[in-house]
Design a protein around this motif. Structure first.
Motif: not given
Lengths: 313, 313, 313
Positions: A37-38, A55, A59, A63-66, A104, C56, C59-60
Motif C-alpha cells: 500500500k502507498r 513517514q 513505515s 507502507m510506502e510513503a511518498i 495512492f 511508483i 517500487s513496483n
C-alpha cells in the motif's frame, strides 16, 4: 474508517488512543499490515513533526510513503471553480487530486488557511475540494480549521499523564508576532471536550474562537483565574477570529511563565510545536519538568500509526 | 562508536578505511545490520554527494534514511540560548533536535559555518548544540570546521592509490569567487597528518589555516616548491581565517594546471567537489588521467557505510 | 535496451505498450526484478506526474528510487564546455553526472529547453551532455525536444480506447500565457506517426513545429476541418518554433470547447497535464465523458514500469 479529518465521537477517539498506546509499546506488531500500500503525503505548507512522524508511522506498518511539496516540486494549484486559468496557478486541484488519488491508496494533505477569506477557510474549501476529487481515503495533516493528528497525540499524552479521571485542562492564548491559524486551538478544544475533560479557555478580549469548537468549555479573559489548579495547560497563539486574520494586540503579558503557575503547582505544560521561546512560553518552563512538549511530539508517530492502521483495516 | 564528527586516532581511522574497502567489494555483506533502524539526514545547506551517498550507504545496510531540508521543508531554526523569539526563526534547536532525536536511531547533520561569527563557528556552536539536544548518535555531514566523511573517503582513496608507504601529500589553496569554509581543508589536514602522511600545505600569504589542524605539516607560500615531487595534490579554496571570512585576493595564478605539475610527474589530483573548472583546476587536469575526483566521490558511499556500521555495531 | 529517450521503431513501441498493459493488470508480477538496483530521478524542473509515477513504477519492480532536485538540493550546474566557472553555476555537469552515474544503476533526467538557444535545445545539449558523462542507462523524464514517457502513456491510452484500427488522431494547438516547450507536441507526433495512426496537426499560422517530428502528418491551419470526425483530439500549447521561443498571438479562439466538437461526436480528448482550464480546454470537456486525461496520467505508471523493466532485463 474512510478518512480522518476531525473528532468523530468518544468511542472512536478512545479506540484510537488505545491503539496508539499499543503501538507505542509494540511499534512493529502490524509491520505487514500496509504491505503493497502507498500513502502520498502532500504538503502545501512547511512541516517537521507531521512530515517525519507520518513517514515513520507508515513505515512501521510496512507502507510506502511518498512525500510531495506540491507547489514546490510540482505545480502551483488553482482551487477556484470555473476560473479561466490565465494567471499564476498552473494546475487545477481537480486534475492534481484525481491523479494523486489514482497513484495512492491513501492521501494525506496539509493545507493551511488563507486567513483572508473567512468563509472559504471555515468551509475547509481547499481541503474538501482536494478530498472530493482525490476519491481516496484522506488524512488531514492540518487543514484550515483543524489539526486532528496533533489533537489525537495530545489526547494520548493527557491519557498517559493524568492522575485523575477528569483533569482540569486549560487552553491559554499566547503572544506571537505573526497571524497564526486557529486550527490547533479549535481542534484541541474539540477533542478535549469530546473526551469529556473539564476545559477552560482563556484569551485576551477579542480573541474568541469560533463557538462551533468551544461549546461546553468555560471561557474567560482572566488568565490567572483560568490557570488556578490546572492539571494541563495547553499554550497556543491564534489570530483574531471575528475580525478575521488580524492581530489586535501583542499581549506580551500573556506569555506563560513559572510565576503564573504559582496556583497550579502540578500543572503540566503542553504545546504543539514549533514554539517561540520567551514569547509564548518562558525558557524555565520549556526546560523544566512540567513540559510535555517532547512527549506530545513523540506521540505524533503513534497517533498517525493508529489512524493509518484503522484506515487500512 | 557513539558519534562521528572528527578524526579520532590512527587505529580507528585505519579500521574505518579497512571496513570501507571491504564494503566496496561486498556492499551487501551487512544488508540486514540496520534492519528496523532509521537515520535522519538533516540539511541546513545544499548537498549532492553527501546526501545521496549517505542514503545509499544506509540502504546498503538495510536502514531507512529520511531526508529533511529542515529550514525549507520544516521551520527556520533558532540556535541562540535565552533569546526572545520574536524575529524570523520559528523553532528553537532545543525542540527540533530533541524531537528528531526521538524519531530516529541515528541523526546526521550538515551545518555550514556563518563565516561571520568566528568564535561560534570555531566552537561548532550549531553542530554541538544540535547534538546536545538530539541525544542520539550523530554523524557530521560537514560542520563549521570539519567534513570528516569527506576526509575518510579521501583517506580511502589515497590508501587505494598510493605506491609508497609515506607519500608526499600536498594541500594547495585555489582561487574562488566566494568565501568558502575551512572545513574540508582543516579536516583533510587533520586526517592526512593523523594517518601519518608527509603533508605540505601551500597557500598565498594571509590564508593560513587554524594551527589546531595543521600542526606537523610543512607550510609554505611557495606553491612551486610545495608541488615538487608530490604524490597527491589536494586542491581546495578557503577564505581567510585570521581576518575571518574575508577574501583577500583572487589569486588567479594559484589555479592548478598541468604546467605547474611539471616537477611532479606522478602526482594524482584530488578535490572534494563541487569544483569550479578553470578557476580552481584546469580542464586538462580534471579530464586527464591524474584526476581522482570520481574515485573520491565514489568512496563517499563506503566511507558512510563504514561509519554507519560501526555505530550500529 | 540501454536508454529511453525517444521513439525507436514500431515493434519496440508495441512491445512496450503490451508490457505496460500487462503491468496494469498485474503491477507486482515482476516485484523482484529490480531488487538491489537503484534509480536516481534527477530534476532540473518541476514535476508531479513524472516524479510520482516513476517512483511508483520503480517500487513496483522492487527498485529503490532516490529523487534529487539537483539545482535546489544540490548545486546549480554548468553545462558549457571549457568555461571559466567564475559565475553562478557551482558544479559542472561533467562531475555531477559522472558522480551520479557511479551511485546509480539507472539515471532519469528532466531537463527543459532554454527556449532561447535554439541550436543547443535542438541538439538536446543538456540531456545528451548529462547522459554522456553519466555512463549509465538513462531515461528521459522530458528533455528539450521530447517527452517519450508521456507519449508512451498516450499510446497506451489510445490502444485501450480506440475502436478502429487506424483512428483519426488530431493534435490541436491551444492558447497559453507562457512560452511552452515543443517537447510534448513533438513527441506525440513522433509516436502517433510511428504507431501508424492517421495524424492531423492544426495550429495558427506561424506555429509550425519542427518538420523532423511531423513528416507524414496532415497539417492545417483550419482547426474546424482538422477536428471533423476525429477519434482522438490531443490538446497542447507550444510556442513559436521558427521565431524561436516567442508567443506570436494569444489565440483565445483556439481553446477547445464542446461547440468545436460538434462534427466529431465520438472524439476523446487528451492532454498531458497540467492543463490550464478555460484557456486551453473548457471545463465542460474536462469534466465530461470525452476526457481521457486521468487515464493518460494513470498510464504514466505503467509506461515507466515497462521502460524500467526493459532496461533491467
Amino acid at each position: 474508517m474512510k478518512s480522518f479529518t476531525q473528532f468523530k465521537d468518544y468511542d472512536s477517539a478512545n479506540e484510537l488512543i488505545e491503539t496508539a498506546l499499543h503501538y507505542k509499546k509494540y511499534p512493529y506488531v502490524d509491520a505487514s499490515l500496509g504491505k503493497g500500500k502507498r500513502i502520498g503525503l502532500i504538503f502545501l505548507n512547511p512541516s517537521l513533526r507531521t512530515r517525519v512522524s507520518t513517514q515513520i508511522a507508515a513505515s512501521n506498518l510496512g507502507m510506502e510513503a511518498i512525500v510531495l511539496n506540491i507547489d514546490q516540486d510540482g505545480w502551483a494549484l488553482e482551487f477556484e471553480d470555473g476560473v479561466k486559468m490565465n494567471k499564476k496557478s498552473v494546475e487545477h486541484v481537480k486534475e492534481a487530486a484525481a491523479v494523486l488519488g489514482s497513484y495512492f491508496d491513501i492521501l494525506a494533505l496539509r493545507a493551511f488557511p488563507s486567513l483572508t477569506d473567512k468563509e472559504k477557510d471555515m468551509e475547509e474549501y481547499i481541503f474538501t475540494t482536494f478530498a472530493k476529487y482525490a476519491g481516496k481515503p484522506i488524512i488531514s495533516l492540518e487543514s484550515a480549521t483543524r489539526h486532528p493528528l496533533q489533537s489525537l497525540a495530545d489526547m494520548i499524552t493527557i491519557k498517559e499523564q493524568k492522575v485523575k479521571d477528569k483533569p482540569k485542562v486549560v487552553l491559554t492564548w499566547a503572544p506571537h508576532i505573526k497571524a497564526i491559524p486557529h486550527a490547533v486551538a479549535n481542534s484541541f478544544a474539540e477533542w478535549a471536550l469530546g473526551c469529556d475533560y473539564d476545559l477552560t479557555i482563556t484569551h485576551p478580549p477579542g480573541y474568541e474562537l469560533d463557538e462551533k469548537f468551544t461549546q461546553g468549555a468555560h471561557i474567560t479573559i482572566d488568565q490567572e483565574e483560568a490557570l488556578k489548579d490546572a492539571d494541563f495547560v495547553y499554550v497556543k497563539n491564534w489570530c483574531v477570529y471575528h475580525d478575521y486574520g488580524k492581530i489586535q494586540m501583542m499581549g506580551d503579558d500573556w506569555m506563560l511563565t513559572e510565576e503564573k503557575l504559582s496556583a497550579s503547582p502540578n500543572a503540566k505544560i503542553m504545546h504543539c510545536l514549533p514554539v517561540r521561546r520567551n514569547l509564548e512560553i518562558s525558557d524555565e518552563i520549556l526546560d523544566g519538568k512540567r513540559s510535555l512538549v517532547q512527549e506530545q511530539a513523540n506521540n505524533r508517530v503513534f497517533a498517525a500509526q493508529a489512524v493509518l492502521s484503522k484506515i487500512l483495516k
